[in-house]
Design a protein around this motif. Structure first.
Motif, PDB file in Angstrom:
ATOM      1  N   LEU A   1      85.502  34.937  16.829  1.00  0.00           N
ATOM      2  CA  LEU A   1      83.880  34.360  17.135  1.00  0.00           C
ATOM      3  C   LEU A   1      84.674  32.916  17.065  1.00  0.00           C
ATOM      4  N   ASN A   2      84.661  32.119  18.152  1.00  0.00           N
ATOM      5  CA  ASN A   2      84.338  30.701  18.220  1.00  0.00           C
ATOM      6  C   ASN A   2      82.565  30.277  18.776  1.00  0.00           C
ATOM      7  N   THR A   3      83.054  28.891  18.415  1.00  0.00           N
ATOM      8  CA  THR A   3      82.161  28.267  18.886  1.00  0.00           C
ATOM      9  C   THR A   3      81.775  26.436  19.404  1.00  0.00           C
ATOM     10  N   VAL A   4      80.731  25.983  20.430  1.00  0.00           N
ATOM     11  CA  VAL A   4      81.002  24.947  20.511  1.00  0.00           C
ATOM     12  C   VAL A   4      79.508  24.088  20.850  1.00  0.00           C
ATOM     13  N   TYR A   5      79.009  23.437  21.326  1.00  0.00           N
ATOM     14  CA  TYR A   5      78.361  23.250  21.491  1.00  0.00           C
ATOM     15  C   TYR A   5      76.733  23.452  22.216  1.00  0.00           C
ATOM     16  N   ALA A   6      76.065  23.931  22.592  1.00  0.00           N
ATOM     17  CA  ALA A   6      75.218  24.769  23.498  1.00  0.00           C
ATOM     18  C   ALA A   6      74.859  23.634  24.846  1.00  0.00           C
ATOM     19  N   ASP A   7      74.641  22.708  23.713  1.00  0.00           N
ATOM     20  CA  ASP A   7      74.998  20.925  24.924  1.00  0.00           C
ATOM     21  C   ASP A   7      75.541  20.160  24.923  1.00  0.00           C
ATOM     22  N   SER A   8      77.112  19.656  25.727  1.00  0.00           N
ATOM     23  CA  SER A   8      78.225  19.279  25.294  1.00  0.00           C
ATOM     24  C   SER A   8      77.998  17.736  25.284  1.00  0.00           C
ATOM     25  N   VAL A   9      77.146  17.710  25.920  1.00  0.00           N
ATOM     26  CA  VAL A   9      76.702  16.155  26.138  1.00  0.00           C
ATOM     27  C   VAL A   9      75.683  15.437  25.435  1.00  0.00           C
ATOM     28  N   ALA A  10      74.988  16.238  24.669  1.00  0.00           N
ATOM     29  CA  ALA A  10      73.454  15.845  24.333  1.00  0.00           C
ATOM     30  C   ALA A  10      74.495  16.081  22.541  1.00  0.00           C
ATOM     31  N   GLN A  11      75.533  17.373  22.605  1.00  0.00           N
ATOM     32  CA  GLN A  11      75.474  17.818  21.127  1.00  0.00           C
ATOM     33  C   GLN A  11      74.092  18.374  20.718  1.00  0.00           C
ATOM     34  N   ARG A  12      73.567  19.327  20.918  1.00  0.00           N
ATOM     35  CA  ARG A  12      72.446  20.287  20.897  1.00  0.00           C
ATOM     36  C   ARG A  12      72.972  21.667  20.955  1.00  0.00           C
ATOM     37  N   GLY A  13      72.470  22.275  19.597  1.00  0.00           N
ATOM     38  CA  GLY A  13      72.025  23.691  19.843  1.00  0.00           C
ATOM     39  C   GLY A  13      73.655  24.418  20.023  1.00  0.00           C
ATOM     40  N   ILE A  14      73.966  25.563  19.485  1.00  0.00           N
ATOM     41  CA  ILE A  14      75.180  26.000  19.107  1.00  0.00           C
ATOM     42  C   ILE A  14      75.958  27.750  19.852  1.00  0.00           C
ATOM     43  N   LYS A  15      76.674  27.627  20.922  1.00  0.00           N
ATOM     44  CA  LYS A  15      76.983  28.234  21.208  1.00  0.00           C
ATOM     45  C   LYS A  15      77.950  29.545  20.733  1.00  0.00           C
ATOM     46  N   VAL A  16      77.417  30.523  20.574  1.00  0.00           N
ATOM     47  CA  VAL A  16      78.952  31.433  19.742  1.00  0.00           C
ATOM     48  C   VAL A  16      79.489  31.984  20.653  1.00  0.00           C
ATOM     49  N   PHE A  17      80.590  32.156  21.022  1.00  0.00           N
ATOM     50  CA  PHE A  17      81.875  33.060  21.793  1.00  0.00           C
ATOM     51  C   PHE A  17      82.927  33.799  21.419  1.00  0.00           C
TER      52      PHE A  17
END
Length: 569
Positions: A429-445
């Protein structure tokens, strides 16, 4: 005739077939920063290529950090450090290529084959000291030397991972009061807020040699606070270190950095002569020691590939943890900012232990069975066993000895369970921001790998939940699903991946648009994950922190760090 590839994972459908001038042939790993690929150059030589995630590549500040990392790796030249080959920090997805190093990490080798002994142990001490000599000569402090960052290659130990190293002349960029590293390997002066110096690496060198000689972490296991207290108390467990190495190890692990031996002094003692005057002379001397005393270790077994943890220790009660002084507490919070700190607990779906389905006549499914007392279901359990890596186990009821519910921080399966016998899949499991510009939400991949010989395993979006942390909420809860904290789930329940022996690997991703940048990432397999209903299912939770996307701490060392709500000031 083409020689067979070493045992790394195959490429996924979305993986690049080339990076720069290198042809990718497999995967070596993945983390919060990116993926690491095995690749071949034009002559067919195997290399390792680190490729940054696309989301991070869009962050200008991260590009600066990655450029700095590439520059650090380029400066260090030693037979005990992977050789820098090339990089392109200006590419659409920045990358870095180094020498490919085959072999188990020190932690893997000790877990499978026990401590190092005799000439091999002394050669290990010399090799790691030589790596630090080259690192310090380049003006760098490694700052994260630990068993998971040393590979036992056929020609000697190789010190890895300069991802969180910092050059001595670049300390101005380091966050004031920031502390990077792994609990139990961080020098006491750093816990007290002091600056990183080569003496801090020598403290880790002493602990590393002790671990190699005894198979035990010199400051034990437990929560970050507990381990930090032991470090600050200055009483390492060195029982079992050979007499010829004990004086150096004792001096290196001393609480006061000033009397600690320098790397040159260590090499003088180990080599029995004055420190070499040149890099060429140092290389020749160390190479001779390794040639005479080093024996190529056996490769990691299939069990090690799933990062099976060591025997379970008694659970550490949070109520019995020792308190740490205010300065150390602030520093420990900074430790957590260094990356994802993963706590191996047991996460859950629904209200907790009582959330068991009922049969038509009202009997709980976990109590129901056939006339002969057998059950048609399975037990399914997960454990955090490595850097962002979970192993999933399945067995007939009663074989794993688990119950529905939560244990808090600790291994899930009992000590006497043969984990390799019941392992069915691994989930990274990894996470990054779902919206990297606005730094909102989380994407789990991440990726799912099937390791059993038959059957199938399915991962659903509903298997993942992100819980919030903050004031009034336990940072390491025994049951994050039952203490009333806000939870975030995917909008729809969908199949993310299904893996079988014929199709053993798959990638996945799912977005949680309203999840905060820091929290607990819980994973609990569905009762039908292994093809039929499970009577008992246990999961794990981890701490994600998206303000500092570095690879997670190696949970094979059982270092548990609470998850803060906000970055340290």
């Amino acid at each position: 005739m083409t020689s067979p590839e070493p045992p790394f994972s195959p490429l996924r459908p979305r993986d690049p077939r080339s990076v720069g001038g290198y042809r990718t042939v497999g995967r070596l790993g993945a983390g919060g920063m990116g993926a690491v690929y095995a690749a071949r150059d034009a002559s067919g030589t195997l290399v390792a290529v680190k490729l940054v995630h696309g989301d991070l590549a869009a962050d200008p500040e991260f590009r600066v950090r990655f450029h700095r990392e590439a520059d650090l790796v380029r400066r260090v030249v030693s037979p005990c450090v992977p050789r820098f080959l090339a990089s392109d920090t200006g590419a659409e997805q920045p990358w870095l290529a180094t020498e490919y190093v085959a072999g188990p990490t020190l932690s893997q080798h000790v877990r499978e084959h026990g401590p190092l002994t005799g000439p091999g142990l002394r050669a290990f001490a010399v090799g790691v000291a030589e790596a630090l000599r080259a690192i310090h000569a380049a003006g760098i402090v490694h700052r994260d030397l630990k068993p998971g960052n040393v590979v036992l290659a056929p020609d000697g130990p190789k010190v890895l991972d300069f991802g969180i190293a910092r050059a001595l002349d670049e300390t101005a960029i380091t966050r004031t009061g920031g502390l990077f590293g792994t609990p139990g390997w961080v020098a006491p002066e750093l816990l007290r807020g002091g600056p990183p110096t080569p003496a801090a690496d020598m403290f880790a060198w002493g602990g590393l040699v002790a671990f190699a000689a005894t198979g035990r972490s010199p400051y034990g296991k437990g929560s970050a606070e507990t381990v930090a207290v032991r470090v600050l108390d200055g009483r390492p467990d060195l029982d079992g270190v050979p007499e010829d190495l004990m004086p150096l190890v004792t001096a290196a692990t001393g609480s006061d950095p000033d009397p600690r031996p320098t790397v040159d002094q260590v090499l003088e003692r180990l080599l029995g002569r004055s420190a070499p005057d040149s890099q060429e002379e140092a290389t020749a001397l160390v190479t001779q020691v390794l040639r005479e005393g080093w024996k190529a270790p056996p490769p990691p077994t299939a069990v090690a590939a799933t990062r099976v943890p060591p025997p379970v220790r008694p659970p550490v009660s949070r109520r019995k943890r020792l308190l740490v002084g205010a300065a150390a507490v602030l520093s420990l919070a900074a430790v957590a900012s260094a990356g994802w700190m993963w706590g191996s607990g047991v996460g859950g779906r629904g209200p907790g232990p009582e959330a068991v389905s009922e049969t038509v006549d009202g009997t709980r499914a976990s109590e129901a069975g056939n006339e002969d007392g057998s059950s048609n279901g399975r037990e399914i359990a997960t454990e955090v066993v490595g850097d962002g890596l979970l192993t999933v186990y399945a067995a007939e009821p009663g074989e794993l000895g688990i119950t529905q519910g939560f244990d808090g921080v600790g291994n899930v399966l009992p000590e006497d369970v043969e984990r390799a016998e019941y392992a069915i899949a691994t989930v990274r499991l990894n996470t990054v921001y779902a919206d990297s510009v606005a730094q909102r939400g989380i994407k789990v991949f991440g990726e799912v790998e099937y390791v059993a010989d038959s059957g199938e395993f399915t991962l659903h979006t509903d298997d993942l939940v992100l819980w919030e942390v903050g004031d009034g909420l336990d940072p390491l809860p025994e049951d994050p699903a039952a203490d009333g904290r806000p939870a975030h789930v995917a909008d729809t329940d969908e199949v993310l991946a299904t893996v079988t022996p014929d199709a053993p690997s798959a990638e996945f991703e799912v977005v949680f648009p309203r999840a905060p940048e820091s929290g607990l990432l819980g994973y609990l397999p569905a009762p039908t994950a292994h093809g039929e209903d499970g009577d008992r299912v246990r999961g794990s939770y981890m701490c994600y922190m998206n303000w500092h996307p570095l690879p997670p701490v190696d949970m094979a060392d059982e270092q548990y760090v609470p998850c803060p709500e906000e970055p340290p000031a």
